[in-house]
Scaffold this motif. Structure first.
Motif, PDB file in Angstrom:
ATOM      1  N   ALA A  47       0.977  -1.133   0.020  1.00 37.20           N
ATOM      2  CA  ALA A  47      -0.180   0.064   0.000  1.00 37.20           C
ATOM      3  C   ALA A  47       0.857   1.251  -0.155  1.00 37.20           C
ATOM      4  CB  ALA A  47      -0.983   0.168   1.247  1.00 37.20           C
ATOM      5  N   GLU A  48       0.238   2.344  -0.483  1.00 33.91           N
ATOM      6  CA  GLU A  48       1.109   3.612  -0.762  1.00 33.91           C
ATOM      7  C   GLU A  48       0.145   4.529   0.148  1.00 33.91           C
ATOM      8  OE1 GLU A  48       2.884   6.837  -3.619  1.00 33.91           O
ATOM      9  OE2 GLU A  48       1.902   4.850  -4.368  1.00 33.91           O
ATOM     10  N   MET A  49       0.625   5.557   0.789  1.00 33.72           N
ATOM     11  CA  MET A  49      -0.259   6.417   1.588  1.00 33.72           C
ATOM     12  C   MET A  49      -0.494   7.692   0.918  1.00 33.72           C
ATOM     13  SD  MET A  49      -0.246   7.871   5.239  1.00 33.72           S
ATOM     14  CE  MET A  49       1.403   8.785   4.947  1.00 33.72           C
ATOM     15  N   ARG A  50      -1.692   8.367   0.340  1.00 37.44           N
ATOM     16  CA  ARG A  50      -1.465   9.782  -0.203  1.00 37.44           C
ATOM     17  C   ARG A  50      -1.464  10.687   0.868  1.00 37.44           C
ATOM     18  NH1 ARG A  50      -5.447   9.897  -5.544  1.00 37.44           N
ATOM     19  NH2 ARG A  50      -4.220   8.742  -6.893  1.00 37.44           N
ATOM     20  N   PRO A  51      -1.009  11.750   0.611  1.00 38.09           N
ATOM     21  CA  PRO A  51      -1.116  12.872   1.788  1.00 38.09           C
ATOM     22  C   PRO A  51      -2.465  13.554   1.406  1.00 38.09           C
ATOM     23  CG  PRO A  51       0.365  13.684   0.189  1.00 38.09           C
ATOM     24  CD  PRO A  51       0.068  12.133  -0.094  1.00 38.09           C
ATOM     25  N   ARG A  52      -2.978  13.921   2.696  1.00 39.47           N
ATOM     26  CA  ARG A  52      -4.563  14.653   2.666  1.00 39.47           C
ATOM     27  C   ARG A  52      -4.227  15.711   2.121  1.00 39.47           C
ATOM     28  NH1 ARG A  52      -7.465  12.393   8.148  1.00 39.47           N
ATOM     29  NH2 ARG A  52      -7.345  10.041   7.412  1.00 39.47           N
ATOM     30  N   SER A  53      -5.224  16.366   1.131  1.00 38.64           N
ATOM     31  CA  SER A  53      -4.960  17.710   0.579  1.00 38.64           C
ATOM     32  C   SER A  53      -6.009  18.733   1.408  1.00 38.64           C
ATOM     33  CB  SER A  53      -5.922  17.833  -0.710  1.00 38.64           C
ATOM     34  OG  SER A  53      -7.043  17.163  -0.798  1.00 38.64           O
ATOM     35  N   ARG A  54      -5.380  19.748   1.857  1.00 38.73           N
ATOM     36  CA  ARG A  54      -5.905  20.605   2.581  1.00 38.73           C
ATOM     37  C   ARG A  54      -6.464  21.741   1.710  1.00 38.73           C
ATOM     38  NH1 ARG A  54      -2.197  20.783   8.110  1.00 38.73           N
ATOM     39  NH2 ARG A  54      -2.462  18.598   8.707  1.00 38.73           N
ATOM     40  N   THR A  55      -7.584  22.139   1.590  1.00 39.65           N
ATOM     41  CA  THR A  55      -8.201  23.325   1.062  1.00 39.65           C
ATOM     42  C   THR A  55      -8.030  24.768   1.827  1.00 39.65           C
ATOM     43  OG1 THR A  55     -10.311  22.992   2.041  1.00 39.65           O
ATOM     44  CG2 THR A  55      -9.776  21.788  -0.161  1.00 39.65           C
ATOM     45  N   LYS A  56      -7.612  25.620   1.097  1.00 45.51           N
ATOM     46  CA  LYS A  56      -7.106  26.904   1.897  1.00 45.51           C
ATOM     47  C   LYS A  56      -8.618  27.609   1.728  1.00 45.51           C
ATOM     48  CE  LYS A  56      -2.313  27.146   0.341  1.00 45.51           C
ATOM     49  NZ  LYS A  56      -1.592  28.019  -0.351  1.00 45.51           N
ATOM     50  N   ARG A  57      -8.902  28.218   2.857  1.00 47.84           N
ATOM     51  CA  ARG A  57     -10.205  29.137   3.080  1.00 47.84           C
ATOM     52  C   ARG A  57      -9.751  30.488   2.937  1.00 47.84           C
ATOM     53  NH1 ARG A  57     -13.564  26.140   8.014  1.00 47.84           N
ATOM     54  NH2 ARG A  57     -13.881  24.237   6.826  1.00 47.84           N
ATOM     55  N   SER A  58     -10.353  31.140   1.906  1.00 49.26           N
ATOM     56  CA  SER A  58     -10.124  32.509   1.907  1.00 49.26           C
ATOM     57  C   SER A  58     -11.478  33.544   2.057  1.00 49.26           C
ATOM     58  CB  SER A  58      -9.605  32.874   0.307  1.00 49.26           C
ATOM     59  OG  SER A  58     -10.672  32.182  -0.648  1.00 49.26           O
ATOM     60  N   GLY A  59     -11.221  34.932   2.258  1.00 49.11           N
ATOM     61  CA  GLY A  59     -12.469  35.612   2.443  1.00 49.11           C
ATOM     62  C   GLY A  59     -12.010  37.114   2.565  1.00 49.11           C
ATOM     63  N   PHE A  60     -12.982  37.899   3.001  1.00 48.21           N
ATOM     64  CA  PHE A  60     -12.809  39.337   2.870  1.00 48.21           C
ATOM     65  C   PHE A  60     -12.716  39.490   4.498  1.00 48.21           C
ATOM     66  CE2 PHE A  60     -15.069  38.604  -0.910  1.00 48.21           C
ATOM     67  CZ  PHE A  60     -14.267  39.487  -1.907  1.00 48.21           C
ATOM     68  N   SER A  61     -11.945  40.416   4.667  1.00 49.58           N
ATOM     69  CA  SER A  61     -11.694  40.971   6.081  1.00 49.58           C
ATOM     70  C   SER A  61     -12.864  42.153   6.376  1.00 49.58           C
ATOM     71  CB  SER A  61     -10.388  41.751   6.372  1.00 49.58           C
ATOM     72  OG  SER A  61     -10.367  42.862   5.491  1.00 49.58           O
ATOM     73  N   LEU A  62     -13.172  42.123   7.681  1.00 46.32           N
ATOM     74  CA  LEU A  62     -14.274  43.213   7.999  1.00 46.32           C
ATOM     75  C   LEU A  62     -14.018  44.578   7.404  1.00 46.32           C
ATOM     76  CD1 LEU A  62     -16.919  43.847   9.642  1.00 46.32           C
ATOM     77  CD2 LEU A  62     -15.489  44.403  11.590  1.00 46.32           C
ATOM     78  N   LEU A  63     -12.834  44.940   7.334  1.00 51.36           N
ATOM     79  CA  LEU A  63     -12.288  46.419   7.157  1.00 51.36           C
ATOM     80  C   LEU A  63     -12.640  46.603   5.566  1.00 51.36           C
ATOM     81  CD1 LEU A  63     -10.979  48.962   7.601  1.00 51.36           C
ATOM     82  CD2 LEU A  63      -8.718  47.918   7.282  1.00 51.36           C
ATOM     83  N   ALA A  64     -12.236  45.352   4.670  1.00 50.27           N
ATOM     84  CA  ALA A  64     -12.529  45.313   3.348  1.00 50.27           C
ATOM     85  C   ALA A  64     -13.940  45.587   2.968  1.00 50.27           C
ATOM     86  CB  ALA A  64     -11.880  43.991   2.670  1.00 50.27           C
ATOM     87  N   ALA A  71     -17.817  52.624  -0.636  1.00 48.87           N
ATOM     88  CA  ALA A  71     -17.871  52.902  -1.911  1.00 48.87           C
ATOM     89  C   ALA A  71     -18.990  52.885  -2.635  1.00 48.87           C
ATOM     90  CB  ALA A  71     -16.828  51.967  -2.604  1.00 48.87           C
ATOM     91  N   ILE A  72     -19.854  51.896  -2.500  1.00 46.45           N
ATOM     92  CA  ILE A  72     -21.230  51.641  -2.918  1.00 46.45           C
ATOM     93  C   ILE A  72     -22.096  52.768  -2.520  1.00 46.45           C
ATOM     94  CG2 ILE A  72     -23.104  50.380  -3.369  1.00 46.45           C
ATOM     95  CD1 ILE A  72     -21.177  47.775  -3.139  1.00 46.45           C
ATOM     96  N   THR A  73     -22.176  52.957  -1.405  1.00 49.34           N
ATOM     97  CA  THR A  73     -22.990  54.157  -0.786  1.00 49.34           C
ATOM     98  C   THR A  73     -22.526  55.762  -1.373  1.00 49.34           C
ATOM     99  OG1 THR A  73     -22.994  53.062   1.288  1.00 49.34           O
ATOM    100  CG2 THR A  73     -23.757  55.420   1.134  1.00 49.34           C
ATOM    101  N   ILE A  74     -21.277  55.854  -1.727  1.00 49.24           N
ATOM    102  CA  ILE A  74     -20.912  57.151  -2.237  1.00 49.24           C
ATOM    103  C   ILE A  74     -21.237  57.191  -3.871  1.00 49.24           C
ATOM    104  CG2 ILE A  74     -18.880  58.427  -2.988  1.00 49.24           C
ATOM    105  CD1 ILE A  74     -17.487  57.680  -0.555  1.00 49.24           C
ATOM    106  N   ILE A  75     -21.221  55.932  -4.469  1.00 44.80           N
ATOM    107  CA  ILE A  75     -21.530  55.938  -6.021  1.00 44.80           C
ATOM    108  C   ILE A  75     -23.073  56.030  -6.172  1.00 44.80           C
ATOM    109  CG2 ILE A  75     -21.600  54.442  -7.818  1.00 44.80           C
ATOM    110  CD1 ILE A  75     -18.860  53.134  -7.098  1.00 44.80           C
ATOM    111  N   LEU A  76     -23.783  55.648  -5.267  1.00 47.29           N
ATOM    112  CA  LEU A  76     -25.270  55.613  -5.260  1.00 47.29           C
ATOM    113  C   LEU A  76     -25.513  57.120  -5.025  1.00 47.29           C
ATOM    114  CD1 LEU A  76     -26.656  52.293  -3.714  1.00 47.29           C
ATOM    115  CD2 LEU A  76     -26.592  52.837  -6.219  1.00 47.29           C
ATOM    116  N   GLY A  77     -25.230  57.776  -4.028  1.00 49.78           N
ATOM    117  CA  GLY A  77     -25.620  58.949  -3.654  1.00 49.78           C
ATOM    118  C   GLY A  77     -25.433  60.042  -4.644  1.00 49.78           C
TER     119      GLY A  77
END
Length: 245
Positions: A47-64, A71-77
């Motif tokens: 048998a040969e063991m495969r390393p388990r793949s780990r998915t990277k979780r990405s997202g936006f920070s609260l500041l972004a 920006a959307i509010t200014i454009i709409l205004g």
């Protein structure tokens, strides 16, 4: 005698375990997990063991997110008032087309029926609010009936005999019009010519009426419809500095 036989059997057993008959030399059986390379599985296969793949979780920070919302509010205004005025201007043109169409229909009816017809209007003060133009026999003073040819202008639009109020433009002068207009309800005689009807007499005249759409701020939202003594119907629109057709 027993020791050589025992050693012979032990070597044969190790040979069977090391090289199973149903597994070819050099082949590798991959299993899901739980075995390291070089170890045998419970079934005896390599048998040969495969390393388990780990998915990277990405997202936006609260500041972004906050920057994006700002920006959307200014454009709409900035864009929303311009969009509102643009839509209202389209509706103004549509209203003036409706009025000019009703006037043309009144003229056609006068010729067809061989009688004087008047284009009158009604301001609705209850729901549905709006300005209604309708055609009637010049001698008929009864209120608007459902059988009368009519068009309804979308509120909030107001009819004026001359532009008034804050930022109102000057009236269209007689030089531009080419005649001195009347501001009452236009009638058309049996020949299709505009006239002012009174007491059975219809005096030949030209006409003009002004309109203001309250949705458009500033000096915008003004329009007009003129009828020459020859019967030509024309729409006018104030562009902020001049009257154009």
């Amino acid at each position: 005698m027993l020791a050589p036989m025992w050693h012979h059997r032990a070597r044969k057993l190790r040979s069977v375990i090391a090289k199973p008959k149903h597994v070819k030399r050099g082949s590798v059986n991959r299993v899901k997990s739980g075995f390291c390379p070089g170890r045998r599985s419970f079934s005896g296969e390599w048998a040969e063991m495969r390393p388990r793949s780990r998915t990277k979780r990405s997202g936006f920070s609260l500041l972004a997110v906050l920057f994006g919302v700002a920006a959307i509010t200014i454009i709409l205004g900035v864009a929303l008032p311009s969009m509102t005025n643009a839509i209202a201007n389209v509706k103004v043109r549509g209203n003036m087309t409706s009025v000019s169409g009703l006037l043309q229909n009144t003229r056609i009816l006068a010729v067809k029926l061989n009688r004087t017809m008047t284009a009158d209007y009604l301001v609705r003060t209850t729901s549905p609010f709006g300005l209604v133009y309708y055609a009637k026999n010049a001698t008929d003073s009864s209120p608007l009936a459902s059988s009368d040819p009519q068009v309804e202008l979308e509120a909030p639009i107001t009819r004026y005999t001359t532009p008034t109020g804050a930022s109102a433009p000057a009236a269209i002068n007689t030089t531009t019009l080419g005649f001195t207009p009347q501001t009452g309800d236009p009638s058309f005689n049996s020949r299709g010519l505009p006239c002012s009807y009174s007491g059975g007499t219809c005096t030949s005249n030209g006409f003009i009426a002004y309109y203001k759409d309250a949705r458009i701020s500033g000096s915008g939202g003004w329009s007009a419809i003129s009828i020459t003594p020859a019967g030509r119907i024309k729409r006018w629109f104030w562009n902020g500095s001049a009257w154009t057709d």
